[in-house]
Every structure is written in structure tokens, then in C-alpha cells.
Design an enzyme around this catalytic site. Sequence first.
Site, mmCIF file in Angstrom:
data_model
loop_
_atom_site.group_PDB
_atom_site.id
_atom_site.type_symbol
_atom_site.label_atom_id
_atom_site.label_comp_id
_atom_site.label_asym_id
_atom_site.label_seq_id
_atom_site.Cartn_x
_atom_site.Cartn_y
_atom_site.Cartn_z
ATOM 1 N N TYR A 1 70.857 -47.207 -71.287
ATOM 2 C CA TYR A 1 71.119 -47.949 -72.533
ATOM 3 C C TYR A 1 72.508 -48.622 -72.471
ATOM 4 N N GLN B 1 51.529 -36.607 -73.144
ATOM 5 C CA GLN B 1 50.383 -37.305 -73.718
ATOM 6 C C GLN B 1 50.470 -37.564 -75.224
ATOM 7 N N ARG C 1 76.595 -37.988 -74.087
ATOM 8 C CA ARG C 1 75.521 -37.840 -73.090
ATOM 9 C C ARG C 1 75.868 -38.712 -71.892
ATOM 10 N N GLU D 1 70.611 -42.908 -69.567
ATOM 11 C CA GLU D 1 69.226 -43.433 -69.493
ATOM 12 C C GLU D 1 69.164 -44.971 -69.424
ATOM 13 N N HIS E 1 65.812 -45.566 -67.573
ATOM 14 C CA HIS E 1 64.377 -45.734 -67.843
ATOM 15 C C HIS E 1 63.707 -46.610 -66.786
HETATM 16 P P1 FAD Z 1 35.834 -27.573 -71.975
HETATM 17 O O1 FAD Z 1 37.220 -27.456 -71.548
HETATM 18 O O2 FAD Z 1 34.857 -28.240 -71.135
HETATM 19 O O3 FAD Z 1 35.336 -26.167 -72.481
HETATM 20 C C1 FAD Z 1 33.993 -25.898 -72.798
HETATM 21 C C2 FAD Z 1 33.712 -24.422 -72.577
HETATM 22 O O4 FAD Z 1 32.432 -24.135 -73.064
HETATM 23 C C3 FAD Z 1 33.720 -24.004 -71.126
HETATM 24 O O5 FAD Z 1 34.583 -22.904 -70.923
HETATM 25 C C4 FAD Z 1 32.264 -23.645 -70.849
HETATM 26 O O6 FAD Z 1 32.150 -22.564 -69.918
HETATM 27 C C5 FAD Z 1 31.805 -23.224 -72.211
HETATM 28 N N1 FAD Z 1 30.347 -23.361 -72.428
HETATM 29 C C6 FAD Z 1 29.575 -24.446 -72.250
HETATM 30 N N2 FAD Z 1 28.318 -24.197 -72.605
HETATM 31 C C7 FAD Z 1 28.284 -22.910 -73.033
HETATM 32 C C8 FAD Z 1 27.254 -22.063 -73.559
HETATM 33 N N3 FAD Z 1 26.025 -22.511 -73.730
HETATM 34 N N4 FAD Z 1 27.571 -20.795 -73.885
HETATM 35 C C9 FAD Z 1 28.839 -20.322 -73.720
HETATM 36 N N5 FAD Z 1 29.846 -21.102 -73.244
HETATM 37 C C10 FAD Z 1 29.571 -22.377 -72.917
HETATM 38 N N6 FAD Z 1 43.019 -33.349 -70.253
HETATM 39 C C11 FAD Z 1 44.203 -33.720 -70.652
HETATM 40 O O7 FAD Z 1 44.409 -33.927 -71.844
HETATM 41 N N7 FAD Z 1 45.248 -33.874 -69.784
HETATM 42 C C12 FAD Z 1 45.091 -33.648 -68.471
HETATM 43 O O8 FAD Z 1 46.040 -33.805 -67.706
HETATM 44 C C13 FAD Z 1 43.832 -33.220 -68.009
HETATM 45 N N8 FAD Z 1 43.638 -32.973 -66.714
HETATM 46 C C14 FAD Z 1 42.417 -32.549 -66.293
HETATM 47 C C15 FAD Z 1 42.240 -32.303 -64.945
HETATM 48 C C16 FAD Z 1 41.018 -31.873 -64.478
HETATM 49 C C17 FAD Z 1 40.831 -31.613 -63.034
HETATM 50 C C18 FAD Z 1 39.941 -31.689 -65.396
HETATM 51 C C19 FAD Z 1 38.603 -31.204 -64.917
HETATM 52 C C20 FAD Z 1 40.115 -31.965 -66.741
HETATM 53 C C21 FAD Z 1 41.348 -32.402 -67.192
HETATM 54 N N9 FAD Z 1 41.568 -32.720 -68.522
HETATM 55 C C22 FAD Z 1 42.792 -33.095 -68.938
HETATM 56 C C23 FAD Z 1 40.484 -32.737 -69.499
HETATM 57 C C24 FAD Z 1 40.524 -31.519 -70.418
HETATM 58 O O9 FAD Z 1 40.563 -30.352 -69.663
HETATM 59 C C25 FAD Z 1 39.344 -31.577 -71.350
HETATM 60 O O10 FAD Z 1 39.436 -32.718 -72.143
HETATM 61 C C26 FAD Z 1 39.285 -30.359 -72.248
HETATM 62 O O11 FAD Z 1 39.203 -29.194 -71.484
HETATM 63 C C27 FAD Z 1 38.073 -30.446 -73.179
HETATM 64 O O12 FAD Z 1 38.075 -29.308 -73.964
HETATM 65 P P2 FAD Z 1 36.746 -28.709 -74.579
HETATM 66 O O13 FAD Z 1 37.142 -27.441 -75.201
HETATM 67 O O14 FAD Z 1 36.078 -29.731 -75.403
HETATM 68 O O15 FAD Z 1 35.762 -28.458 -73.365
HETATM 69 P P1 NAP Z 2 37.205 -41.229 -67.211
HETATM 70 O O1 NAP Z 2 38.645 -41.363 -67.395
HETATM 71 O O2 NAP Z 2 36.294 -41.760 -68.229
HETATM 72 O O3 NAP Z 2 36.877 -41.913 -65.811
HETATM 73 C C1 NAP Z 2 35.599 -42.004 -65.290
HETATM 74 C C2 NAP Z 2 35.568 -42.948 -64.081
HETATM 75 O O4 NAP Z 2 34.264 -43.005 -63.601
HETATM 76 C C3 NAP Z 2 36.004 -44.323 -64.405
HETATM 77 O O5 NAP Z 2 36.886 -44.732 -63.371
HETATM 78 C C4 NAP Z 2 34.709 -45.150 -64.379
HETATM 79 O O6 NAP Z 2 35.134 -46.378 -63.809
HETATM 80 C C5 NAP Z 2 33.807 -44.329 -63.500
HETATM 81 N N1 NAP Z 2 32.397 -44.323 -63.935
HETATM 82 C C6 NAP Z 2 31.922 -44.190 -65.207
HETATM 83 N N2 NAP Z 2 30.564 -44.172 -65.200
HETATM 84 C C7 NAP Z 2 30.183 -44.303 -63.902
HETATM 85 C C8 NAP Z 2 28.921 -44.360 -63.253
HETATM 86 N N3 NAP Z 2 27.781 -44.277 -63.925
HETATM 87 N N4 NAP Z 2 28.910 -44.494 -61.909
HETATM 88 C C9 NAP Z 2 30.056 -44.582 -61.225
HETATM 89 N N5 NAP Z 2 31.262 -44.545 -61.790
HETATM 90 C C10 NAP Z 2 31.338 -44.403 -63.107
HETATM 91 O O7 NAP Z 2 36.798 -39.723 -67.010
HETATM 92 P P2 NAP Z 2 37.390 -38.548 -66.139
HETATM 93 O O8 NAP Z 2 38.166 -39.043 -64.958
HETATM 94 O O9 NAP Z 2 36.206 -37.697 -65.882
HETATM 95 O O10 NAP Z 2 38.361 -37.806 -67.091
HETATM 96 C C11 NAP Z 2 37.900 -37.165 -68.264
HETATM 97 C C12 NAP Z 2 38.980 -37.098 -69.260
HETATM 98 O O11 NAP Z 2 39.943 -36.140 -68.841
HETATM 99 C C13 NAP Z 2 39.689 -38.423 -69.360
HETATM 100 O O12 NAP Z 2 39.263 -39.123 -70.511
HETATM 101 C C14 NAP Z 2 41.124 -38.068 -69.408
HETATM 102 O O13 NAP Z 2 41.667 -38.342 -70.687
HETATM 103 C C15 NAP Z 2 41.210 -36.582 -69.147
HETATM 104 N N6 NAP Z 2 42.131 -36.409 -68.042
HETATM 105 C C16 NAP Z 2 43.392 -36.818 -68.219
HETATM 106 C C17 NAP Z 2 44.287 -36.699 -67.207
HETATM 107 C C18 NAP Z 2 45.713 -37.139 -67.408
HETATM 108 O O14 NAP Z 2 46.466 -37.166 -66.481
HETATM 109 N N7 NAP Z 2 46.134 -37.482 -68.597
HETATM 110 C C19 NAP Z 2 43.908 -36.195 -66.001
HETATM 111 C C20 NAP Z 2 42.599 -35.800 -65.835
HETATM 112 C C21 NAP Z 2 41.719 -35.926 -66.868
HETATM 113 P P3 NAP Z 2 34.173 -47.605 -63.541
HETATM 114 O O15 NAP Z 2 33.238 -47.652 -64.723
HETATM 115 O O16 NAP Z 2 35.070 -48.800 -63.436
HETATM 116 O O17 NAP Z 2 33.509 -47.320 -62.256
HETATM 117 FE FE1 SF4 Z 3 54.743 -33.554 -75.136
HETATM 118 FE FE2 SF4 Z 3 53.460 -31.424 -76.076
HETATM 119 FE FE3 SF4 Z 3 52.779 -32.447 -73.696
HETATM 120 FE FE4 SF4 Z 3 55.089 -31.129 -74.051
HETATM 121 S S1 SF4 Z 3 53.031 -30.301 -74.199
HETATM 122 S S2 SF4 Z 3 54.844 -33.046 -72.998
HETATM 123 S S3 SF4 Z 3 55.651 -31.784 -76.085
HETATM 124 S S4 SF4 Z 3 52.597 -33.457 -75.661
#
Ligand code: FAD
Ligand code: NAP
Ligand code: SF4
Length: 674
Positions: free
Chosen positions: A171, A344, A219, A169, A257
Site C-alpha cells: 500500500y 473461501q 505494520r 502489503e 499484494h
Molecule cells: P458429503 O461431504 O458428501 O457428505 C455426505 C455423507 O453422507 C457422507 O459421509 C456419506 O457417507 C453419507 N451418506 C450418503 N448416503 C448415505 C446413506 N444412505 N446413509 C448414511 N450415510 C450416507 N469444498 C470446499 O469448500 N473447499 C475445498 O477446498 C474442497 N476441497 C475438496 C477436495 C476434494 C478432494 C473433495 C472430494 C471435495 C472437496 N470439497 C471442497 C467439497 C466438499 O467436501 C463438499 O462440498 C462437502 O463435503 C459437501 O458436504 P455434504 O455434507 O453435503 O456432503
Molecule cells: P466442478 O467444479 O463442477 O467441476 C467439474 C468439471 O467437470 C468441470 O471442469 C467440467 O468442465 C467437467 N464436466 C462437467 N460435466 C462433465 C461431463 N459430463 N463430462 C466431462 N466433463 C464434465 O466440480 P468438482 O471439481 O467435482 O468440485 C465439486 C465442488 O467441490 C466444486 O464446486 C468446488 O466448489 C468444491 N471444491 C473446491 C475446491 C477449492 O479449492 N475451493 C477444491 C475442490 C473442490 P467442462 O464442462 O468444461 O468439461
Molecule cells: Fe477464512 Fe474461515 Fe476459511 Fe479461515 S476457515 S480462511 S476464516 S473462510
Amino acid sequence: MTVNSKYPNLLKPLDLGFTTIRNRVLMGSMHTGLEEEKNGFDKLAAFYEERAKGGVGIIVTGGISPNLRGRLAPHGSQMSHFWHVNKHKKITEAVHKYDSKICLQLLHAGRYGYHPFSVAPSKIKAPISPFSPSAMSDRSIRGTINDYAKSSKLAKKAGYDGVEIMGSEGYLINQFICSRTNKREDQWGGSFENRMRFPVEIVKAVREAAGEDFIIIYRLSMLDLVEDGSTYEEVVALGKEIEKAGATLINTGIGWHEARVPTIATSVPRGAFTWVTGKLKKELTIPLITTNRINDPEFAEEVLARGDGDMVSMARPFLADPYFVTKTEEGKEESINTCIACNQACLDHVFQGKRASCLVNPQACYETELKFYPTQAKKKIAVVGAGPAGMAFSSYAAEKGHEVHLFDKNQEIGGQFNYAKQIPGKEEFYHTIRYFADRLNKAGVHIHLGEVKTVDDLASGYDEVILATGIQPRDITIPGHDHEKVYGYLDVLRDHKPVGERVAVIGAGGIGFDVSEYLTESESLTLQPEKWMAEWGIDPSYENPGAIKRPEHQPASRQVYLLQRKQTKVGAGLGKTTGWIHRSTLKNKRVEMLAGCTYKEVNDQGLIIEIDGQEKLLEVDHVIVCAGQEPLRDMYQELADKGVSVHIIGGADVASELDAKRAIRQGAELASEI
Ligand code: FAD
Ligand code: NAP
Ligand code: SF4
């Protein structure tokens, strides 16, 4: 022990002569941050004990320096004095309650040391460190070899079954081996024979100091993935000398790295690098351990069966599930909490100086703090929303003995993970949904899909109501926001509406990046290892030093503009260890990433923005809004007003900077209290 006949290679003991390893599974080295925390060794002992109880063959600890200058950071851990021994005994005694071995990893950071006292074979600064190292004198090199020997002796005293000498890696040891970082003209530099003298002398000295009945894992960097890295012939020559010097096992190291090739992120194909261990295995006689992106027992078995190693190393999968091995032995593979390789809560935390944990297992490294005891007062609990927060809460609460009813308006559990798993390179996210489905079922959670509960439904009949309803995507309000070419990201990922050839993505957060990858990649390279290697310039024929070659990028399937209002670098807020991969992926797809945009209007021609004081028309067929999210919590106040004991978790609580790590941890923490 039950032996599952599906895994004849993975579960087979390994006889090392003086000792036997119970199976072919090694838990790879991970720095957790507990090493430097106050009372951290008690927590670390609990962490390792849980993994030993879970049946792993050998555990390798996080890297510990053999001397002061080799520390990774100013307060990094060291094993150099008798007073370092006692605290390590807590770990070895905890692990030895079970039939597992534990080896201390000896890691000298060399020029990767994050402090002004770092040393290296030559005075050449690493591109990923702000500090310039001092070149080591002959005396300091010999002293360092002695330090490795002394640390190994102390490790043995502390009860370790062996050590792992970290030679990869990028080191210190790796820095000696490669001409990239070793410009010395004495007996430690120049010819390859001279450059490999340092690791070979270390292994000899350790063997002499620690005796024959001690495991020495070396390693070995089998793929440096940097310019002026080792050639394959050099890797073979080093492997042979290390074997002669007295190593017991050789582990695989992939990539420095500072390499600009992803090696463990979720977009790396499973087992993308095991071929190199398989290649080297033909040249050596001692057992070889293969590694990187192995997270599933069937896949691990396949890797061993095809001869790519004698053992497999998995590190993060043991953060995600300490019971990976026992579940495999007992044929309960569907219950394994699969590591989705997101980095993460583990690597990203360590690089930010925070304690490691796991996104899918918030108990990892919190074994003594986040506890779940059987309930003395069984409650009937309604959980609304089966996303990560709701799934986590429900499984922990039901396992404690509560009667849990989980409602979701959708026909499937998983919430937003159902969209995440569609992104090329995020296929692993499916496994979190699969895992929770099994766990909810086994815990006896009553799952009600396709049901929307009203306030009145929830106001009576339950002792507690948990709102885990997640978020709603934020809309934009500029002129033309209701034009037919404006989509939300759910139109694309959930409803799969047809998208044109030219697209503007508004918002460059995690979802904006993911949507841009989804729109520009016509196929997921993560599922096609050969194409993935070509994309990142990895040369499986190993014709060039470091096994790198000119990358061959797959063409983009669309023209995409990725936009944000902030002036900061686009993608600056992405994961510490993975953001660069997403940025490079989009750059290679020629996505135009524009910061400092003001959105003016959407019309038939496209999207008008203002940038650097100039109006500009982006001629696009669609504008996809990924502008963040708002919490979906409309029932909260009404329920509270009716006197219902209501709790709110995940995105429904706070939508900004929400990720699944927070959602799952919040669900787990609430369940531990209820
Ligand atoms: P949600 O996942 O939004 O779940 C809420 C649930 O509540 C849904 O199933 C919805 O149907 C249900 N619901 C809402 N209202 C009602 C109601 N009135 N009655 C019954 N059911 C209801 N996070 C990461 O950490 N790493 C990532 O790489 C990552 N990638 C992402 C990529 C994409 C494309 C997207 C869209 C999100 C990603 N996220 C990622 C974000 C992550 O998925 C969310 O932070 C997480 O799912 C939030 O969990 P939650 O349970 O709070 O809400
Ligand atoms: P986000 O990370 O908060 O990004 C939102 C984007 O929208 C920002 O670029 C912001 O940039 C822009 N924005 C905010 N308000 C706006 C407005 N009123 N009009 C126009 N642009 C606006 O949110 P997200 O992309 O929806 O992701 C949600 C969460 O999912 C994130 O917090 C992240 O942690 C998680 N997630 C993580 C991964 C991962 O790879 N780890 C992948 C997907 C999702 P400006 O304000 O500069 O325009
Ligand atoms: Fe790290 Fe857990 Fe994500 Fe695996 S699932 S990469 S152990 S945070």
C-alpha cells in the site's frame, strides 16, 4: 481468569507502560464489508464484541483511509471528520465491556485504490489494478501526513486505544519505501533515507497529535517478496527510525499484494515467515508482533518461545472461532474451530465485494442475524449423512436442545473432507473433522456409524428427518468409459488404487485440480517449510532485495494432462484469491492443461480427444474422471410421500457449485429454524 500453564508466553500480559495488554494475542486487521453496509456498524460492533468477550488482547480493525484519495474503493471507509466519530464509538464501547484493547487501522491504498483518483509516489500502475495513479505533489504528501495525524486524533475521540499504521502489503507507505514504485527525485525519493521519510514523518505526526497514552502499531513490511523490494538492511534501518519516531509496537507485514508468492493460503506452511520477525527482533527494543499462518495455540506458544516475536497476530482464526483465547486459557484447545486457511468465505468474499464470513463458522459477521435459541419444543431428529452439512446441522440442533441421531454409512464422520485432507497442502482440513467430532460429542449427538437407514427406518419415530447424504461423482459415457484404465476420483482418494506414470484427468474443477496436485506431488511441501520456500523462490538468507530468488521446483512424480471441454482458461472458476496458486503449482509440475477438449474414446493406447479440430491420442495409463457430481437424494421423494417432515441440505440438495461453505451454512441455517 484461569491461566493455562501450558502457555506461559502466549497468555502473559504485556506491559506497555501506560497500559497493559491482557495477553500476547492480537487479532489482525480484516476488512469485513460491514464497514460500508447500511447499519453495518451495529453488526460490526457485535462482531468485535464477541471477539473481545473471547479474550483477545488487542483487536485491529479493518483498514480505514485517512483521506478520500486513500480509499480502497470508491465507497470505502474513511476517518477524517468529526461526523465519522460517532459510529465508531459503538465499536469501542462494545469492545471495552471486556478487557480488550482496540486499535483503528489507518490504511491509505495508494496505487492499489480501485478508483480513478488514486495517488502514489510516482505515476506507475500496479499490475493488479486497472487504474493509473497520479504522482503526489510535495503539498499532497504533507497533507496526507497531516491526515494520518488528524485521523488518529479522531480515533482517540472515538474511544480507540490506538491506531495501526499500515506500512506493508504494497500500500501507499510501502510504495514510498521501495524504489520499485518510488522514482521521485525530491526529498521523498532517491536515497533510502528519503524514501523512508514518509512513514517516519507519519509516525511522528501521529504521536504528536494523539499523545503519549496511545498505542501506535506500525505494520512494517519485513519481506516484500517482489523485485526491487527492500533489502534486509533497509528493513532494519526503517524499524529503528520507526521506533525512534514513537511507535509502541511493530507488526509484521509479509508480501505485497502483487507478489506471486502465496503468503496466507492453506498450502503455506504454518508460521512460514515468523523467522523474519525473529531476525528483526534482535535489532530493535520495542515489542514485535509476528504473523501469517498461525492458527493453533500450541504452535503460537512455540513461535513465541523460540523468540520469533513478543506477540502473535492471528486474523482469520478469529473469524473461525471468536473464543480461541478463552478456550486456550481453559485448556479446551480441542474445541477450537480451526481456521483452515481456505479463504473461501473471507478474502474471496471481500475481493468480490461481498460480506466476509467463515466457511467453518457461518455466524462470523452474522452475529446479529444467524442466532440459535434454546428450543421450547424438543424434537427427535434423524440426520442422514455426517459430511459438513450433516455435522453442522447436528451440532447446532443438539446444542439448542433437540435429540439428534446422526447416521453415516461410513465408519468415520467428515464426508468428503476425508478426501480433501489427503491433498498435499490441504492437511488443515483434518481439523474441521476433529472440531466437529468434539462438538458433536459435547452436544450429546447420538452418532451411528456404518449404518444405512432405509425409508421405512426413517419414516416413523422421528419428528424431523434431515437428508445430508451428499453427492455421487458423475460418470462419463464415451466409448471405453468402462475400460479398466478409467478411474473415478474416489478410486484414487478413497480406495488408493495404484495409478500409472501417465495420467489424463477429465474435468478441471476444484477436484480435478486437487487430484492433479495429489498425483504430481510425491510429498507435501506444506509440511516442509524449507523446500516450500525454495519452490516459491523465497530467500531466507535475505541476500537479494525483497528476499526473493530463482525458484527451485520439485520434479513432478507423474505426467498429467488436465482437461476440460470449455474454451475458458483452465482453472478460471477456482477461488478468487487461491486459483492462481493452484494454476502455478500445476504449471511448475509441467501439467498440460488443455481447454476445449472433446472426449472421443478410451482404449488400450490411452485417451483420444479432439482439440482445435484435430484428433489427438494422449498415451496414458489411467484416465481419472473428475467430471462434477450429482445429488444423492433418492430417499427424499419417498419420505415426503409418506408425510415425513423431511429436509435436504448440502450436496444432496444442489450438487452443482457445491462447496463446504454452502453445505455448512445451509446446515446451520436449517438448525436455527428447527
Ligand atoms: P458429503 O461431504 O458428501 O457428505 C455426505 C455423507 O453422507 C457422507 O459421509 C456419506 O457417507 C453419507 N451418506 C450418503 N448416503 C448415505 C446413506 N444412505 N446413509 C448414511 N450415510 C450416507 N469444498 C470446499 O469448500 N473447499 C475445498 O477446498 C474442497 N476441497 C475438496 C477436495 C476434494 C478432494 C473433495 C472430494 C471435495 C472437496 N470439497 C471442497 C467439497 C466438499 O467436501 C463438499 O462440498 C462437502 O463435503 C459437501 O458436504 P455434504 O455434507 O453435503 O456432503
Ligand atoms: P466442478 O467444479 O463442477 O467441476 C467439474 C468439471 O467437470 C468441470 O471442469 C467440467 O468442465 C467437467 N464436466 C462437467 N460435466 C462433465 C461431463 N459430463 N463430462 C466431462 N466433463 C464434465 O466440480 P468438482 O471439481 O467435482 O468440485 C465439486 C465442488 O467441490 C466444486 O464446486 C468446488 O466448489 C468444491 N471444491 C473446491 C475446491 C477449492 O479449492 N475451493 C477444491 C475442490 C473442490 P467442462 O464442462 O468444461 O468439461
Ligand atoms: Fe477464512 Fe474461515 Fe476459511 Fe479461515 S476457515 S480462511 S476464516 S473462510
